[in-house]
Write a protein that holds these residues in place. Structure first.
Motif, mmCIF file in Angstrom:
data_model
loop_
_atom_site.group_PDB
_atom_site.id
_atom_site.type_symbol
_atom_site.label_atom_id
_atom_site.label_comp_id
_atom_site.label_asym_id
_atom_site.label_seq_id
_atom_site.Cartn_x
_atom_site.Cartn_y
_atom_site.Cartn_z
ATOM 1 N N LYS A 1 38.934 44.639 44.535
ATOM 2 C CA LYS A 1 38.205 44.049 45.646
ATOM 3 C C LYS A 1 37.584 42.743 45.169
ATOM 4 N N LEU A 2 38.013 41.634 45.778
ATOM 5 C CA LEU A 2 37.545 40.306 45.395
ATOM 6 C C LEU A 2 36.499 39.807 46.388
ATOM 7 N N TYR A 3 35.564 39.031 45.871
ATOM 8 C CA TYR A 3 34.529 38.390 46.677
ATOM 9 C C TYR A 3 34.515 36.900 46.335
ATOM 10 N N TYR A 4 34.203 36.077 47.314
ATOM 11 C CA TYR A 4 34.237 34.636 47.057
ATOM 12 C C TYR A 4 33.123 33.935 47.802
ATOM 13 N N ASP A 5 32.764 32.834 47.234
ATOM 14 C CA ASP A 5 31.782 31.910 47.841
ATOM 15 C C ASP A 5 31.920 30.543 47.158
ATOM 16 N N GLY A 6 31.738 29.938 46.365
ATOM 17 C CA GLY A 6 32.156 28.784 45.593
ATOM 18 C C GLY A 6 33.022 29.163 44.449
ATOM 19 N N ASP A 7 33.041 30.435 44.099
ATOM 20 C CA ASP A 7 33.884 30.960 43.039
ATOM 21 C C ASP A 7 34.440 32.310 43.502
ATOM 22 N N VAL A 8 35.156 32.982 42.634
ATOM 23 C CA VAL A 8 35.742 34.284 42.956
ATOM 24 C C VAL A 8 35.206 35.300 41.951
ATOM 25 N N PHE A 9 34.789 36.454 42.444
ATOM 26 C CA PHE A 9 34.139 37.437 41.595
ATOM 27 C C PHE A 9 34.732 38.826 41.809
ATOM 28 N N MET A 10 34.774 39.614 40.735
ATOM 29 C CA MET A 10 35.235 40.998 40.808
ATOM 30 C C MET A 10 34.490 41.794 39.739
ATOM 31 N N LYS A 11 34.205 43.047 40.019
ATOM 32 C CA LYS A 11 33.452 43.876 39.083
ATOM 33 C C LYS A 11 34.299 45.074 38.671
ATOM 34 N N GLY A 12 34.584 45.194 37.365
ATOM 35 C CA GLY A 12 35.423 46.271 36.861
ATOM 36 C C GLY A 12 34.709 47.098 35.815
ATOM 37 N N ARG A 13 35.366 48.187 35.431
ATOM 38 C CA ARG A 13 34.815 49.048 34.389
ATOM 39 C C ARG A 13 35.949 49.554 33.503
ATOM 40 N N MET A 14 35.606 49.878 32.269
ATOM 41 C CA MET A 14 36.541 50.456 31.309
ATOM 42 C C MET A 14 35.808 51.548 30.556
ATOM 43 N N ASP A 15 36.270 52.785 30.718
ATOM 44 C CA ASP A 15 35.666 53.921 30.051
ATOM 45 C C ASP A 15 36.549 54.349 28.886
ATOM 46 N N ILE A 16 36.039 54.199 27.661
ATOM 47 C CA ILE A 16 36.758 54.621 26.460
ATOM 48 C C ILE A 16 36.592 56.131 26.319
ATOM 49 N N LEU A 17 37.697 56.866 26.372
ATOM 50 C CA LEU A 17 37.637 58.321 26.308
ATOM 51 C C LEU A 17 37.751 58.830 24.874
ATOM 52 N N ASN B 1 37.943 27.453 38.066
ATOM 53 C CA ASN B 1 38.525 26.863 39.267
ATOM 54 C C ASN B 1 38.886 28.006 40.209
ATOM 55 N N PRO B 2 38.206 28.172 41.346
ATOM 56 C CA PRO B 2 38.404 29.341 42.206
ATOM 57 C C PRO B 2 39.791 29.431 42.840
ATOM 58 N N LEU B 3 40.563 28.347 42.822
ATOM 59 C CA LEU B 3 41.925 28.420 43.332
ATOM 60 C C LEU B 3 42.896 28.952 42.280
ATOM 61 N N GLN B 4 42.414 29.097 41.047
ATOM 62 C CA GLN B 4 43.263 29.577 39.962
ATOM 63 C C GLN B 4 42.708 30.802 39.243
ATOM 64 N N GLU B 5 41.384 30.851 39.083
ATOM 65 C CA GLU B 5 40.777 31.909 38.290
ATOM 66 C C GLU B 5 39.568 32.511 38.998
ATOM 67 N N GLY B 6 39.319 33.771 38.678
ATOM 68 C CA GLY B 6 38.101 34.427 39.091
ATOM 69 C C GLY B 6 37.332 34.874 37.854
ATOM 70 N N VAL B 7 36.120 35.370 38.077
ATOM 71 C CA VAL B 7 35.278 35.889 37.000
ATOM 72 C C VAL B 7 35.084 37.383 37.217
ATOM 73 N N MET B 8 35.359 38.165 36.182
ATOM 74 C CA MET B 8 35.157 39.608 36.242
ATOM 75 C C MET B 8 33.982 40.012 35.369
ATOM 76 N N GLU B 9 33.078 40.765 35.950
ATOM 77 C CA GLU B 9 32.032 41.417 35.170
ATOM 78 C C GLU B 9 32.590 42.787 34.789
ATOM 79 N N LEU B 10 32.809 43.008 33.508
ATOM 80 C CA LEU B 10 33.428 44.246 33.029
ATOM 81 C C LEU B 10 32.402 45.072 32.268
ATOM 82 N N THR B 11 32.187 46.292 32.741
ATOM 83 C CA THR B 11 31.294 47.225 32.062
ATOM 84 C C THR B 11 32.122 48.117 31.141
ATOM 85 N N LEU B 12 31.801 48.075 29.858
ATOM 86 C CA LEU B 12 32.491 48.879 28.852
ATOM 87 C C LEU B 12 31.616 50.065 28.478
ATOM 88 N N ARG B 13 32.201 51.261 28.539
ATOM 89 C CA ARG B 13 31.481 52.475 28.146
ATOM 90 C C ARG B 13 32.316 53.207 27.102
#
Length: 247
Positions: A177-193, A145-157
């Motif tokens: 930085k959020l983007y929207y169009d029928g849903d809400v999207f964000m792209k994140g990353r997590m680098d395991i050191l 539901n874009p008024l409550q939740e977004g979807v994150m694409e998370l890259t794990l390294r």
């Protein structure tokens, strides 16, 4: 509900009512959500209203710029591996007032339809308070539901040679930085050191190119959301978060 509106207008959805009407020589902004009511006077013509998703760290008041997403199940990532997963994250709804060219933008109001929960990341003596959210781990973008939740694409390294056991990830709102169009999207990353430390951040996108081919759907009409944190004129602030108490 998300989009640009030219006053006068009125919109209602999922218990939210937002309107701007002219009374005499002034414009009046009104918003209701449950028992909460907000009313503000706008002096000036030629303005428009922007309603879009914003960082989930502004309600019930600004307590922390950090978001902790807890995984429903612990994830194991082999040493040297790079994988992509999808998570959900909470969103808040921001209302902005702007001139026609979006050269001057001001936050007018912000609200949330999701529960408010906070947690401590790290030790009691010197840990950091975070907004808390719990998400399943998905191999493909889930519906939301874009008024409550977004979807994150998370890259794990995993830059280490050891297996990494991951049950949570922490992000700073500076850099979101959020983007929207029928849903809400964000792209994140997590680098395991190493076994106990990681660094997180966000990968900014351009409307042309990669986002248009994102698997969620055709993104030619995707819009970049105005953020509350991005409007602030601050000195140096870290756009990354260093997870030094494990994950």
């Amino acid at each position: 509900m998300y989009g640009y509106y030219e006053p006068p207008f009125s919109v209602e959805k999922e218990g939210i009512s937002i309107s701007v009407e002219k009374i005499g020589e002034r414009w009046v902004y009104k918003r209701t959500l449950g028992t909460e009511e907000v009313e503000k006077i706008i002096l000036g013509d030629g303005k428009h209203i922007i309603i879009n998703p914003v960082e989930p760290l502004n309600t019930p008041k600004e307590i922390t710029p950090n978001l902790l997403i807890e995984f429903e199940k612990t994830l194991l990532l082999a040493g040297g591996e790079k994988k992509q997963i999808y998570l959900t994250f909470p969103v808040e709804i921001g209302i902005f007032i702007s001139d026609k060219g979006n050269k001057s933008i001001q936050l007018l109001d912000v609200m949330s339809l999701v529960r408010q929960k906070f947690t401590l990341y790290g030790e009691v003596s010197n840990g950091v308070v975070c907004k808390h959210w719990k998400s399943n781990i998905y191999s493909s973008p889930p519906s939301s539901n874009p008024l409550q939740e977004g979807v994150m694409e998370l890259t794990l390294r995993n830059a280490s040679s050891d297996w990494a056991s991951i049950s949570k990830v922490v992000f700073s709102a500076y850099g979101m930085k959020l983007y929207y169009d029928g849903d809400v999207f964000m792209k994140g990353r997590m680098d395991i050191l190493n076994r106990n430390t990681a660094e997180t951040g966000f990968e900014l996108q351009h409307i042309s190119g990669e986002l248009r081919n994102h698997p969620l759907k055709d993104r030619k009409s995707r819009k970049e959301a105005f953020g509350v944190y991005s409007l602030r004129k601050l000195g140096f602030v870290p756009l990354k978060f260093y997870m030094g108490w494990g994950f």
